[in-house]
Design a protein around this motif. Structure first.
Motif, PDB file in Angstrom:
ATOM      1  N   PRO A  35       8.824 -22.555 -55.893  1.00 52.92           N
ATOM      2  CA  PRO A  35       8.016 -21.373 -55.585  1.00 52.92           C
ATOM      3  C   PRO A  35       6.572 -21.749 -55.274  1.00 52.92           C
ATOM      4  O   PRO A  35       5.944 -21.153 -54.386  1.00 52.92           O
ATOM      5  CB  PRO A  35       8.114 -20.540 -56.868  1.00 52.92           C
ATOM      6  N   GLU A  36       6.058 -22.766 -55.984  1.00 52.76           N
ATOM      7  CA  GLU A  36       4.687 -23.222 -55.737  1.00 52.76           C
ATOM      8  C   GLU A  36       4.550 -23.805 -54.334  1.00 52.76           C
ATOM      9  O   GLU A  36       3.532 -23.615 -53.671  1.00 52.76           O
ATOM     10  CB  GLU A  36       4.282 -24.266 -56.786  1.00 52.76           C
ATOM     11  N   THR A  37       5.605 -24.495 -53.888  1.00 59.34           N
ATOM     12  CA  THR A  37       5.600 -25.050 -52.531  1.00 59.34           C
ATOM     13  C   THR A  37       5.446 -23.932 -51.512  1.00 59.34           C
ATOM     14  O   THR A  37       4.646 -24.028 -50.574  1.00 59.34           O
ATOM     15  CB  THR A  37       6.919 -25.811 -52.259  1.00 59.34           C
ATOM     16  N   MET A  38       6.211 -22.883 -51.692  1.00 59.86           N
ATOM     17  CA  MET A  38       6.168 -21.761 -50.747  1.00 59.86           C
ATOM     18  C   MET A  38       4.813 -21.047 -50.793  1.00 59.86           C
ATOM     19  O   MET A  38       4.289 -20.612 -49.759  1.00 59.86           O
ATOM     20  CB  MET A  38       7.293 -20.774 -51.054  1.00 59.86           C
ATOM     21  N   GLU A  39       4.243 -20.967 -51.988  1.00 57.01           N
ATOM     22  CA  GLU A  39       2.929 -20.321 -52.125  1.00 57.01           C
ATOM     23  C   GLU A  39       1.851 -21.134 -51.416  1.00 57.01           C
ATOM     24  O   GLU A  39       0.966 -20.579 -50.750  1.00 57.01           O
ATOM     25  CB  GLU A  39       2.594 -20.153 -53.604  1.00 57.01           C
ATOM     26  N   ILE A  40       1.929 -22.460 -51.534  1.00 51.55           N
ATOM     27  CA  ILE A  40       0.961 -23.324 -50.860  1.00 51.55           C
ATOM     28  C   ILE A  40       1.127 -23.219 -49.354  1.00 51.55           C
ATOM     29  O   ILE A  40       0.155 -23.143 -48.597  1.00 51.55           O
ATOM     30  CB  ILE A  40       1.125 -24.780 -51.342  1.00 51.55           C
ATOM     31  N   ALA A  41       2.391 -23.196 -48.898  1.00 50.97           N
ATOM     32  CA  ALA A  41       2.651 -23.061 -47.460  1.00 50.97           C
ATOM     33  C   ALA A  41       2.055 -21.756 -46.941  1.00 50.97           C
ATOM     34  O   ALA A  41       1.470 -21.713 -45.849  1.00 50.97           O
ATOM     35  CB  ALA A  41       4.153 -23.115 -47.192  1.00 50.97           C
ATOM     36  N   ALA A  42       2.181 -20.690 -47.722  1.00 48.58           N
ATOM     37  CA  ALA A  42       1.632 -19.401 -47.309  1.00 48.58           C
ATOM     38  C   ALA A  42       0.105 -19.468 -47.201  1.00 48.58           C
ATOM     39  O   ALA A  42      -0.488 -18.917 -46.261  1.00 48.58           O
ATOM     40  CB  ALA A  42       2.042 -18.317 -48.306  1.00 48.58           C
ATOM     41  N   LYS A  43      -0.525 -20.144 -48.142  1.00 51.67           N
ATOM     42  CA  LYS A  43      -1.986 -20.277 -48.111  1.00 51.67           C
ATOM     43  C   LYS A  43      -2.429 -21.063 -46.875  1.00 51.67           C
ATOM     44  O   LYS A  43      -3.454 -20.750 -46.268  1.00 51.67           O
ATOM     45  CB  LYS A  43      -2.473 -20.961 -49.387  1.00 51.67           C
ATOM     46  N   LEU A  44      -1.660 -22.073 -46.519  1.00 50.46           N
ATOM     47  CA  LEU A  44      -1.983 -22.853 -45.320  1.00 50.46           C
ATOM     48  C   LEU A  44      -1.768 -22.015 -44.064  1.00 50.46           C
ATOM     49  O   LEU A  44      -2.553 -22.106 -43.110  1.00 50.46           O
ATOM     50  CB  LEU A  44      -1.113 -24.116 -45.277  1.00 50.46           C
ATOM     51  N   MET A  45      -0.740 -21.188 -44.066  1.00 52.40           N
ATOM     52  CA  MET A  45      -0.483 -20.313 -42.921  1.00 52.40           C
ATOM     53  C   MET A  45      -1.636 -19.335 -42.715  1.00 52.40           C
ATOM     54  O   MET A  45      -1.987 -18.992 -41.578  1.00 52.40           O
ATOM     55  CB  MET A  45       0.830 -19.547 -43.120  1.00 52.40           C
ATOM     56  N   ARG A  46      -2.240 -18.907 -43.807  1.00 57.96           N
ATOM     57  CA  ARG A  46      -3.360 -17.961 -43.714  1.00 57.96           C
ATOM     58  C   ARG A  46      -4.608 -18.584 -43.098  1.00 57.96           C
ATOM     59  O   ARG A  46      -5.561 -17.868 -42.795  1.00 57.96           O
ATOM     60  CB  ARG A  46      -3.665 -17.389 -45.093  1.00 57.96           C
ATOM     61  N   LYS A  47      -4.591 -19.885 -42.905  1.00 56.29           N
ATOM     62  CA  LYS A  47      -5.707 -20.548 -42.218  1.00 56.29           C
ATOM     63  C   LYS A  47      -5.627 -20.339 -40.706  1.00 56.29           C
ATOM     64  O   LYS A  47      -6.490 -20.804 -39.958  1.00 56.29           O
ATOM     65  CB  LYS A  47      -5.693 -22.051 -42.533  1.00 56.29           C
TER      66      LYS A  47
END
Length: 326
Positions: free
Chosen positions: A168-180
């Motif tokens: 789940p943490e992996t997906m959360e980090i990916a989402a944060k990167l997508m928001r860039k």
């Protein structure tokens, strides 16, 4: 203990980054993500990145044209940070810079990593080294270009978020990167799925000549030097073949050999649910992860396959005994 980047860089004027030989998506992603961040946030620190030639597919990542492919044998850095690298030997040509650096650090997620640097941040449960790099950075200060590199690295080592290492943490980090504001679909398409005609040809050969063994629980394929020469392919063109083999219905372990010199093979191992291929790779001097590992072995292809499958058979037997007890 989590590494603190600011403490690591304190008092450093020259820093080198390096990754493993035959760099893959996570190696390049983590190196370039950290490199771009340091260039942006620590401009007073002279930062260089050392990698073997970056495959064409990854050159969409900013800064890859600045990667150094050779090392000055007499150069000495204040700090050398090795990324996605299980041991110093895997650094290849940049090992000399690691050895000559005043201080060293290692950031990695390979379970086989022996914590060989002065400072080590090893998290085997992490999906990728790129994920670990993200946790060390100030999220607000990560540029779009650095985010693209880290997202690519995470996507590659998770098989586009399908492998069991995806948390789940992996997906959360990916989402944060997508928001860039990154073009995440293009990154995955260009660096993961898109293949050259030569890559498709060599993949076709590997699939066509593959064999099901061990009651069809394993699949194995071998690509020899003469095939690489025939297709005018490079070792980098073989990336992804073992993962494709692993997708075969009913298969627990995929074994892919490619000949690097006469009777010397680079062996890639992938498992689906139960077999710990890192244990097998370590037995023969290699390393990696529970579901993805590799090793270089000498002998005929039959010798290599027989030795590998003998270790797989031991794990199969253990599972069968456990199932009987249950």
């Amino acid at each position: 203990m989590k590494m603190i980047l600011e403490d690591l860089l304190r008092g450093k004027h020259r820093v080198a980054l390096g990754g493993h030989v035959r760099p893959d998506g996570d190696c390049i992603g983590s190196c370039m993500g950290l490199y771009l961040y340091l260039k942006d946030q620590y401009p007073a620190v002279e930062t260089d990145v050392y990698l073997e030639t970056v495959p064409e597919a990854y050159r969409m990542i900013r800064g890859t044209d600045e990667v150094r492919n050779e090392a000055d044998q007499d150069d000495a850095y204040d700090l050398f940070i090795c990324l996605d690298c299980g041991d110093a030997e895997r650094l290849g040509f940049s090992k000399v810079l690691f050895e000559q650096a005043e201080e060293t650090a290692c950031i990695d997620h390979h379970i086989s990593n022996g914590a060989f640097a002065d400072h080590n941040y090893i998290v085997p449960d992490a999906s990728s080294t790129s994920e670990l790099i993200f946790t060390l950075l100030d999220e607000e200060k990560i540029s779009r270009s650095a985010a693209e590199a880290l997202y690519m690295g995470i996507a590659h080592d998770t098989g586009v978020f399908q492998y069991s290492c995806t948390s789940p943490e992996t997906m959360e980090i990916a989402a944060k990167l997508m928001r860039k504001g990154i073009d995440h679909s293009r990154i995955i398409d260009k660096t993961y799925y898109e293949k050259t005609y030569i890559q498709n040809q060599i993949l076709g050969r590997a699939l066509l000549e593959s064999m099901m063994i061990m009651d069809k629980r394993c699949i194995v394929s071998v690509i020899r030097q003469r095939s690489l020469e025939f297709f005018q392919a490079k070792p980098a063109d073989l990336e992804g073949i073992v993962s494709q083999l692993r997708q075969t219905k009913g298969v627990e372990v995929a074994i892919f050999l490619h000949e690097v010199s006469p009777q010397k093979f680079k062996v890639s191992l992938r498992s689906r649910d139960r077999v710990d291929v890192s244990e097998i790779a370590r037995y023969f001097g290699g390393g990696g992860h529970v579901r993805a590992a590799g090793v270089t072995m000498e002998g005929t292809s039959y010798d290599v396959i027989n030795n590998i499958t003998a270790r797989i058979a031991l794990q199969f037997k253990k599972f069968e005994e456990q199932d009987e007890e249950e």
